[in-house]
Write a protein that holds these residues in place. Structure first.
Motif: not given
Length: 141
Positions: A64-74, A86-95, A101-108
């Motif tokens: 999630l936390n990256m420079p230039l474009m973070n995970g949520i924007v990506f 349709d590519i499955p995305v798994i959030i892989y974060s220290t957070s 978590m809720s935001t990531a879920r709502s975004m797919g």
């Protein structure tokens, strides 16, 4: 979510931490799965790779936390691109923030994994993720 049936699978790890990228690749090498793993240092780099259509990953692990474009924007951007949405995305974060978590879920995102502190835990986690079939989103094994 993702089931490895013996065919070569392609993963994309989007993470700005080089050490985390190397550990992830080492953990994949410990598994008994034919896997090709690409990496990108931020969301913009990953989006550039995917939009050139040089490859299409079967699964994306996304920090999630990256420079230039973070995970949520990506995540938001790829869900708007027909050949990528349709590519499955798994959030892989220290957070472990419930809001993230809720935001990531709502975004797919199909799952949310908190980065393990130990290498053997990472190996076990990847083994589970890469061998299980469809699961309830955000299920922690």
């Amino acid at each position: 979510m993702y089931k490895n049936n013996g065919e070569l699978k392609t993963l994309l790890l989007v993470d700005d931490d080089q050490d985390d990228q190397e550990l992830f690749k080492l953990a994949l090498a410990e598994l008994n799965h034919p896997i090709l793993c690409f990496t990108a240092g931020n969301g913009q780099e990953a989006l550039d790779q995917l939009c050139t259509r040089a490859y299409r990953p079967d699964l994306i692990f996304l920090d999630l936390n990256m420079p230039l474009m973070n995970g949520i924007v990506f995540l938001e951007r790829i869900k708007d691109i027909e050949h990528l949405k349709d590519i499955p995305v798994i959030i892989y974060s220290t957070s472990d923030e419930p809001r993230e978590m809720s935001t990531a879920r709502s975004m797919g995102a199909v799952d949310y994994i908190i980065k393990p502190a130990r290498f053997n835990e990472l190996c076990k986690l990847l083994q589970v993720v890469l061998t299980r079939g469809a699961t309830t989103p955000f299920q922690q094994d």
